[in-house]
Write a protein that holds these residues in place. Structure first.
Motif, PDB file in Angstrom:
ATOM      1  N   GLN A  44       0.812  -1.206   0.000  1.00  0.00           N
ATOM      2  CA  GLN A  44       0.000   0.000   0.000  1.00  0.00           C
ATOM      3  C   GLN A  44       0.847   1.259   0.000  1.00  0.00           C
ATOM      4  OE1 GLN A  44      -2.368  -0.329   3.570  1.00  0.00           O
ATOM      5  NE2 GLN A  44      -0.826   0.662   4.850  1.00  0.00           N
ATOM      6  N   LEU A  45       0.255   2.317  -0.598  1.00  0.00           N
ATOM      7  CA  LEU A  45       0.866   3.634  -0.588  1.00  0.00           C
ATOM      8  C   LEU A  45       0.138   4.489   0.442  1.00  0.00           C
ATOM      9  CD1 LEU A  45       0.845   4.108  -4.455  1.00  0.00           C
ATOM     10  CD2 LEU A  45       2.845   3.513  -3.058  1.00  0.00           C
ATOM     11  N   ILE A  46       0.797   5.558   0.864  1.00  0.00           N
ATOM     12  CA  ILE A  46       0.174   6.486   1.806  1.00  0.00           C
ATOM     13  C   ILE A  46      -0.298   7.718   1.043  1.00  0.00           C
ATOM     14  CG2 ILE A  46       0.528   7.910   3.858  1.00  0.00           C
ATOM     15  CD1 ILE A  46       0.674   4.880   4.333  1.00  0.00           C
ATOM     16  N   GLY A  47      -1.534   8.089   1.238  1.00  0.00           N
ATOM     17  CA  GLY A  47      -2.087   9.261   0.563  1.00  0.00           C
ATOM     18  C   GLY A  47      -2.164  10.448   1.514  1.00  0.00           C
ATOM     19  N   ARG A  48      -1.904  11.646   0.968  1.00  0.00           N
ATOM     20  CA  ARG A  48      -2.016  12.871   1.764  1.00  0.00           C
ATOM     21  C   ARG A  48      -2.651  13.954   0.909  1.00  0.00           C
ATOM     22  NH1 ARG A  48      -1.098  10.682   5.991  1.00  0.00           N
ATOM     23  NH2 ARG A  48       0.480  11.166   7.550  1.00  0.00           N
ATOM     24  N   VAL A  49      -3.288  14.923   1.562  1.00  0.00           N
ATOM     25  CA  VAL A  49      -4.050  15.956   0.858  1.00  0.00           C
ATOM     26  C   VAL A  49      -3.406  17.324   1.034  1.00  0.00           C
ATOM     27  CG1 VAL A  49      -6.300  17.091   0.690  1.00  0.00           C
ATOM     28  CG2 VAL A  49      -6.176  14.656   1.252  1.00  0.00           C
ATOM     29  N   LEU A  50      -3.308  18.067  -0.074  1.00  0.00           N
ATOM     30  CA  LEU A  50      -2.868  19.456  -0.011  1.00  0.00           C
ATOM     31  C   LEU A  50      -4.095  20.323   0.183  1.00  0.00           C
ATOM     32  CD1 LEU A  50      -0.512  21.502  -0.365  1.00  0.00           C
ATOM     33  CD2 LEU A  50      -1.184  21.660  -2.772  1.00  0.00           C
ATOM     34  N   ARG A  51      -4.058  21.183   1.166  1.00  0.00           N
ATOM     35  CA  ARG A  51      -5.249  21.945   1.511  1.00  0.00           C
ATOM     36  C   ARG A  51      -4.998  23.444   1.404  1.00  0.00           C
ATOM     37  NH1 ARG A  51      -8.921  18.501   3.332  1.00  0.00           N
ATOM     38  NH2 ARG A  51      -8.211  16.452   4.046  1.00  0.00           N
ATOM     39  N   SER A  52      -6.056  24.170   1.116  1.00  0.00           N
ATOM     40  CA  SER A  52      -5.948  25.618   0.909  1.00  0.00           C
ATOM     41  C   SER A  52      -5.574  26.344   2.192  1.00  0.00           C
ATOM     42  CB  SER A  52      -7.289  26.159   0.424  1.00  0.00           C
ATOM     43  OG  SER A  52      -7.291  27.573   0.520  1.00  0.00           O
ATOM     44  N   PRO A  53      -4.607  27.245   2.109  1.00  0.00           N
ATOM     45  CA  PRO A  53      -4.305  28.089   3.267  1.00  0.00           C
ATOM     46  C   PRO A  53      -5.218  29.315   3.352  1.00  0.00           C
ATOM     47  CG  PRO A  53      -2.740  28.514   1.516  1.00  0.00           C
ATOM     48  CD  PRO A  53      -3.692  27.480   0.990  1.00  0.00           C
ATOM     49  N   VAL A 127       5.071   8.121   4.417  1.00  0.00           N
ATOM     50  CA  VAL A 127       4.486   9.361   4.913  1.00  0.00           C
ATOM     51  C   VAL A 127       5.416  10.537   4.643  1.00  0.00           C
ATOM     52  CG1 VAL A 127       3.812  10.604   7.003  1.00  0.00           C
ATOM     53  CG2 VAL A 127       3.126   8.230   6.705  1.00  0.00           C
ATOM     54  N   ALA A 128       6.698  10.331   4.889  1.00  0.00           N
ATOM     55  CA  ALA A 128       7.670  11.418   4.724  1.00  0.00           C
ATOM     56  C   ALA A 128       7.699  11.902   3.277  1.00  0.00           C
ATOM     57  CB  ALA A 128       9.052  10.943   5.167  1.00  0.00           C
ATOM     58  N   ILE A 129       7.706  10.947   2.338  1.00  0.00           N
ATOM     59  CA  ILE A 129       7.742  11.341   0.929  1.00  0.00           C
ATOM     60  C   ILE A 129       6.434  12.038   0.533  1.00  0.00           C
ATOM     61  CG2 ILE A 129       7.867  10.501  -1.453  1.00  0.00           C
ATOM     62  CD1 ILE A 129       9.750   8.301  -0.435  1.00  0.00           C
ATOM     63  N   ALA A 130       5.317  11.530   1.040  1.00  0.00           N
ATOM     64  CA  ALA A 130       4.030  12.161   0.724  1.00  0.00           C
ATOM     65  C   ALA A 130       4.007  13.612   1.199  1.00  0.00           C
ATOM     66  CB  ALA A 130       2.885  11.369   1.357  1.00  0.00           C
ATOM     67  N   MET A 294      -5.484   6.405   3.298  1.00  0.00           N
ATOM     68  CA  MET A 294      -5.505   7.824   3.678  1.00  0.00           C
ATOM     69  C   MET A 294      -6.181   7.974   5.033  1.00  0.00           C
ATOM     70  SD  MET A 294      -6.538   9.537   0.028  1.00  0.00           S
ATOM     71  CE  MET A 294      -5.937  11.166   0.448  1.00  0.00           C
ATOM     72  N   VAL A 295      -5.575   8.750   5.912  1.00  0.00           N
ATOM     73  CA  VAL A 295      -6.131   9.012   7.239  1.00  0.00           C
ATOM     74  C   VAL A 295      -6.021  10.508   7.500  1.00  0.00           C
ATOM     75  CG1 VAL A 295      -5.972   8.493   9.705  1.00  0.00           C
ATOM     76  CG2 VAL A 295      -5.339   6.752   8.040  1.00  0.00           C
ATOM     77  N   MET A 296      -7.062  11.124   8.036  1.00  0.00           N
ATOM     78  CA  MET A 296      -6.989  12.560   8.377  1.00  0.00           C
ATOM     79  C   MET A 296      -6.321  12.736   9.736  1.00  0.00           C
ATOM     80  SD  MET A 296     -10.359  14.738   7.477  1.00  0.00           S
ATOM     81  CE  MET A 296     -11.213  14.670   5.913  1.00  0.00           C
ATOM     82  N   SER A 297      -5.573  13.823   9.873  1.00  0.00           N
ATOM     83  CA  SER A 297      -5.093  14.192  11.207  1.00  0.00           C
ATOM     84  C   SER A 297      -6.242  14.889  11.932  1.00  0.00           C
ATOM     85  CB  SER A 297      -3.916  15.156  11.091  1.00  0.00           C
ATOM     86  OG  SER A 297      -4.367  16.385  10.545  1.00  0.00           O
ATOM     87  N   ARG A 298      -6.111  15.062  13.233  1.00  0.00           N
ATOM     88  CA  ARG A 298      -7.163  15.739  13.981  1.00  0.00           C
ATOM     89  C   ARG A 298      -7.344  17.162  13.468  1.00  0.00           C
ATOM     90  NH1 ARG A 298     -11.651  14.681  15.844  1.00  0.00           N
ATOM     91  NH2 ARG A 298     -10.625  12.675  16.204  1.00  0.00           N
ATOM     92  N   GLU A 299      -6.231  17.800  13.109  1.00  0.00           N
ATOM     93  CA  GLU A 299      -6.324  19.172  12.617  1.00  0.00           C
ATOM     94  C   GLU A 299      -7.126  19.212  11.312  1.00  0.00           C
ATOM     95  OE1 GLU A 299      -2.480  21.164  12.527  1.00  0.00           O
ATOM     96  OE2 GLU A 299      -3.490  22.814  11.477  1.00  0.00           O
ATOM     97  N   GLU A 300      -6.869  18.238  10.446  1.00  0.00           N
ATOM     98  CA  GLU A 300      -7.610  18.185   9.193  1.00  0.00           C
ATOM     99  C   GLU A 300      -9.093  17.942   9.464  1.00  0.00           C
ATOM    100  OE1 GLU A 300      -4.968  15.133   7.285  1.00  0.00           O
ATOM    101  OE2 GLU A 300      -5.307  16.387   5.523  1.00  0.00           O
ATOM    102  N   VAL A 301      -9.382  17.103  10.455  1.00  0.00           N
ATOM    103  CA  VAL A 301     -10.789  16.856  10.765  1.00  0.00           C
ATOM    104  C   VAL A 301     -11.484  18.172  11.094  1.00  0.00           C
ATOM    105  CG1 VAL A 301     -12.395  15.764  12.380  1.00  0.00           C
ATOM    106  CG2 VAL A 301     -10.414  14.499  11.557  1.00  0.00           C
ATOM    107  N   PHE A 302     -10.823  19.011  11.895  1.00  0.00           N
ATOM    108  CA  PHE A 302     -11.449  20.282  12.260  1.00  0.00           C
ATOM    109  C   PHE A 302     -11.502  21.251  11.084  1.00  0.00           C
ATOM    110  CE2 PHE A 302     -12.873  20.153  16.443  1.00  0.00           C
ATOM    111  CZ  PHE A 302     -11.973  19.494  17.267  1.00  0.00           C
TER     112      PHE A 302
END
Lengths: 777, 158, 81
Positions: A44-53, A127-130, A294-302
């Motif tokens: 499996q690969l790890i997925g991460r999301v780029l989010r708007s600042p 995770v680090a590369i993502a 893919m898993v959200m961090s708590r910060e992303e959840v908020f």
């Protein structure tokens, strides 16, 4: 036509109504149970999301080339990987959902509309590369002015989020784009005439902030797409069939190609009825040809998942001096977040539902603003409107010097009352819950200075919906039960109990699981307080099929007419003229000869459950206000609520207690705090302060049972109603303790202290607290 | 940067693993040792879902680094039952329906056991304050507190 | 003839008319008759409404029977969280 299922006369209740140990219990207390982030696949690969600042900006360009070139990055997706969706409203519970909005919430297209809005996603070997890959994605933004508050967003000069959003529900038709998506109105009678009759009128404006469902488990999904285009998804969700439908739609797949398995779910409360990560994980896996987790961090959840609306609510009510409410008006302005679809509709319908009022008018506005798109939160819309209404009810009762429970009893909706939203109520338990509260020792215990007591009532409609449940009798007579609505806390126990009683087998012999979308027919999601109500109906239907089948088989074995065979207490037996012809055979006995008598034994209940009955509740709270710090401490809490029939009393009580605790948090501490830059400042559990064990006392749960005549056991959904009354009950208790009426939530220590200081009440010696006794009046 | 080689005892078993400097103990438990019973709720030590004990001391494993536990003793939820026999706390949680969704349950069980190892006769207030570091969103804590107090009684008996 | 009442914004598609007497014997027939009288209303009845027949709320059903003296309310669909 949906038959009214009634339980067969020979079905006893050995297990229903008792407190069995849940079948998924051992795994949950040993850490063996698998929640969303507990699944892994080889490779499996790890997925991460780029989010708007930025809270509001036009996207000029997205350049992913540097990220794609990074070693270890196997796929990157942006808006280009998702076909645009035409504007088409589909029902999504109480909100109509537009797929055009859904695809834009999953990944921004023309604009980013809130801080945290997803812009791109990557899948990498670690995770680090993502994380490094996200930094290599270049997005050019044209920052735009933003608007957060609902009243601000309604102003004609407010920054407009959508050029194609015109206010619906107004005459003449709107021609300039606006942030007001919709205006709605319900009512009956003549409120002007009603107010003219009133001896006492109270008008107040209330304000609430967005609050998050606060589930402890962040969103998580694992997707694996095969070379032939079929895909599997494991995710934490309240509705895996809904996830399947959304992913198939957004990615242009046949529904049948996608198989979604619901993991155990670590809380949802409505917030996991929509998709965030799932379509991204599928799209990434499709590109990378490897599973993507893919898993959200708590910060992303908020920052990125939907809280519920903040709102401004105006309420005006009038009553005669005898205590009859003669007119009730409310205007609700709810924030929808970045895309339209706040729960203002049910908020409008629920506002005056507990009362029998001749003249009612409720208006609602659905307003977009630069915040995450709101998602459902336990009885969506109702806690806000009831906070306002129940506060004003309390003020009127106090002005009329009538006990607040008596005042509610005088005006309570009963069987036959015409609801504010139209139809007449069937049998309901509101007055039973009011009487139950009145009779408690809690209601008459004396209070000390700076202590106060408050009461409030509330309701939720509850729903049924499409539900499938299969029962299979195994070769040894044990029963396998497959349901299709994720179990958020006690469902499998309740289903197994009903199956055991229906089939006349021991509870331990029934093994329930939640099937994936490929194994069982369509099930609407777990929400609307429907899973026990609908699931048990489907179980009864399946059991009935099995019992009829066993009678047919026995009739053939014994060579008697089928009318002379009966199922009773877990056995088929010959009756009437055939009574002596054979010995009864248990389900296990029949199972041994299943093959010889025609094949495996099973039943499949596939229904669209109708007849859900509303659940009314009344909450009573004692609290203490500290005049030096503004801190409010809950001293005592009682919930009385109508469950119709409590299949498993512990889990019914648990719903009452859990909903009340969420209401306490909503009342006293929880809120999204935004800076002038439009960014959330408290995106973590330290500063988004939910109640902990030391904030609460024991919560006494009184289960009232006014059976729902449309359910074979009388069940009513109970999950949502408990969050509706707490905020008003607490505001009423604070008023009782201090004489100060709070109209803004949360009533957190700084706000309480400020209000006390303004009135010179903040020293214990100055004001003694105005509480005057049990009812405070 | 080379990974760290760490040898520790987890639930009574000797284990060895490699980890990056920034990997937390929670990351190691879940992703390297495949002990997914400890949960990640917040990564900032505020929710207690990742609670484990380190040399007998209750900690949030998201606030401990993997490379810090060399030569030390880690106990997680997976080590709480003995064979087929559930710990009295686990049993009481089931009897009292002290869990609904169950995500916070491992953290509460580890934290409660740490309390009862120090205080065999806790008051309700002591239990509530000890467990104030564990968030539950489903139950309102009522049945959890009752289960812990009942387990304390049971454990005093035996 | 069943007495039918539209609740909420649906009346905007019927020029403000909220109450009807209709000879509908099922939900499907009711929607058909309403759609014939007010074509703008038609599509909205297919999705997003619930029907209360003599106080019982039904969602997503077409075949539910309506009696000659039934009181029917067409209300916005509800779900929950």
């Amino acid at each position: 036509m949906a038959p009214t299922l009634t339980t067969d006369s020979e079905v006893g209740q050995t297990f229903v109504g008792t407190r069995t140990v849940r079948p998924d219990g051992a795994d949950k207390v040993t850490g063996r149970a698998r929640f969303g982030a507990d699944f892994n696949l080889p490779g499996q690969l790890i997925g991460r999301v780029l989010r708007s600042p930025h809270p509001h900006a036009r996207i000029i360009s997205i350049d992913t080339s540097r990220a794609e070139a990074l070693a270890g990055v196997k796929a990157v997706v942006t808006r280009d990987d998702f076909p645009d969706q035409s504007s088409e409203f589909v029902p999504a519970g109480e909100m109509m959902m537009n797929y055009k909005d859904v695809v834009r919430n999953v990944l921004a297209r023309e604009k980013v509309l809130y801080e945290g809005h997803a812009v791109a996603a990557v899948a990498a070997t670690s995770v680090a590369i993502a994380k490094r890959a996200l930094k290599l994605i270049d997005v050019k933004y044209e920052v735009l002015p933003h608007v957060i508050d609902v009243v601000e967003a309604m102003r004609p000069d407010a920054p407009v989020l959508h050029d194609d959003l015109f206010t619906a529900g107004v005459e003449p038709k709107a021609t300039t784009p606006s942030n007001i998506a919709k205006r709605i109105e319900i009512g009956h009678g003549d409120i002007e005439a009603g107010f003219a009759k009133a001896d006492v009128i109270v008008e107040r404006e209330f304000k609430t902030q967005p609050v998050h469902q606060g589930y402890i488990e962040p969103h998580a999904a694992l997707a694996s797409v095969s070379e032939d285009g079929s895909a599997e998804v494991w995710c934490t969700t309240q509705g895996h069939f809904i996830v399947r439908a959304h992913c198939a739609r957004l990615l242009g797949m046949d529904i049948g190609q996608l198989r979604v398995t619901a993991s155990e779910i670590g809380g949802g409360f409505g917030g996991k009825t929509v998709v965030y990560l799932e379509p991204l994980a599928v799209a990434l896996s499709k590109k990378a040809k490897r599973p993507v987790k893919m898993v959200m961090s708590r910060e992303e959840v908020f920052r990125a998942s939907g809280p519920t609306s903040g709102a401004t609510v105006r309420v005006k009510m009038g009553a005669t001096k005898e205590g009859k409410i003669v007119a009730a008006f409310a205007e609700l302005k709810y924030q929808a977040g970045a895309f339209q679809g706040s729960p203002v509709q049910p908020g409008v319908m629920c506002a005056y539902a507990p009362y029998d009022i001749e003249n009612v008018k409720v208006i609602g506005y659905d307003v977009v603003s630069n915040r995450p798109k709101v998602a459902a939160y336990r009885a969506p819309g109702a806690p806000i409107s009831e906070f306002a209404v129940e506060s004003v009810v309390d003020e009127i009762a106090k002005k009329l010097e009538i006990d607040p429970v008596e005042f509610r009893l005088q005006n309570a909706a009963r069987e036959g009352t015409k609801a504010a939203y139209g139809p007449k109520f069937g049998p309901i338990g509101l007055t039973d819950t009011l009487h139950a509260v009145e009779k408690t020792n809690h209601y008459t215990t004396p209070l000390d200075p700076w202590q106060g007591r408050g009461v409030a009532s509330g309701f939720w409609f509850n729903i049924g919906g499409e539900t499938c449940c299969s029962l299979t009798v195994n070769e040894d007579g044990t029963v396998s039960l497959m349901a299709g609505t994720p179990d958020i806390g006690g469902l499998r126990a309740s289903l197994a109990m009903v199956a055991a009683d229906e089939m006349g087998v021991p509870y331990e012999k029934v093994r329930p699981i939640i099937g994936d979308t490929g194994s069982v027919g369509f099930n609407f999601l777990t929400g609307g307080s429907r899973s026990t109500f609908s699931g048990t109906m489907a179980v009864v239907e399946a059991a009935r099929q099995i019992k009829a089948d066993l009678c047919r088989r026995a009739a053939k074995l014994w060579e008697v007419p089928v009318e002379q065979v009966q199922f009773e207490n877990g056995s088929v037996k010959p009756i009437g003229e055939a009574a002596e012809k054979a010995k009864p055979m248990t389900v296990a006995d029949m199972a041994k000869v299943a093959g010889k008598t025609g094949g495996p034994i099973g039943g499949y209940g596939r229904i669209n459950a109708q007849g859900a009955g509303p659940s009314f509740g009344t909450h009573l709270v004692d609290l203490q206000v500290d005049p030096e710090t503004g801190r409010v401490t809950i001293l005592r809490y009682t919930v009385a609520q109508d469950a119709g029939k409590a299949v498993h009393p512990s889990y019914v009580e648990g719903q009452y207690q859990g909903g009340a605790a969420q209401g306490v948090g909503w009342a006293l501490n929880e809120e999204y705090i935004y800076g002038p830059d439009g960014k959330m400042q408290n995106a973590g559990f330290l500063d988004y302060r939910m109640p902990v064990a030391s904030d609460l006392p024991m919560i006494d749960a009184i289960v009232v049972e006014v059976p729902n005549p449309r359910h074979p056991y009388g069940v009513r959904g109970v999950g949502e109603t408990p969050i509706v009354p707490p905020m008003a009950a607490i505001a009423n208790a604070i008023e009782n303790a201090t004489g100060v009426r709070f109209t803004e939530l949360p009533m957190s220590p700084p706000k309480v202290l400020k209000a006390l200081k303004e009135r010179g009440l903040n020293k214990p010696a100055n004001g003694k607290g105005t509480n005057g006794g049990p009812a405070g009046h | 940067m080379a990974k760290h080689h760490v040898a520790a005892t987890v639930n009574g078993d000797e284990v060895e693993f490699l980890c990056e400097t920034e990997d937390t103990l929670l990351d190691v438990l879940r992703d390297t040792l495949h002990l997914t019973g400890s949960k990640e709720g917040c990564s900032s030590g505020d929710c207690g879902a990742c609670s484990v004990t380190l040399d007998g001391r209750l900690v949030c494993s998201c606030l401990v680094l993997g490379c810090e536990v060399g030569g030390r003793r880690v106990e997680t939820i997976e080590g709480m039952a003995s064979g087929d026999t559930l710990h009295p706390l686990q049993q009481k949680f089931l009897e009292h329906a002290a869990l609904q969704c169950g995500i916070c349950t491992p953290g509460f069980l580890v934290a409660s056991r740490a309390l009862l190892e120090r205080q065999t006769h806790p008051t309700e207030t002591e239990v509530r304050y000890w467990l104030a570091g564990n968030l539950c969103r489903c139950t309102g804590y009522d049945k959890i507190i009752k289960a812990v107090m009942d387990a304390a009684v049971e454990m005093r008996r035996s | 003839m069943a007495r039918v009442v539209l609740v909420g914004n649906l009346t905007q598609l019927t020029d403000g008319v909220a109450e009807f007497d209709l000879p509908a014997s099922s939900v499907r027939e009711l929607f058909q008759l309403l759609g014939e009288r007010h074509p703008a209303l038609g599509p909205h009845l297919q999705e997003g409404v619930a029907v209360a027949i003599d106080g019982q709320i039904y969602q997503d059903t077409l075949l539910e029977p309506i009696e000659p003296d039934s009181e029917v309310f067409v209300i916005p669909q509800i779900a929950g969280g």
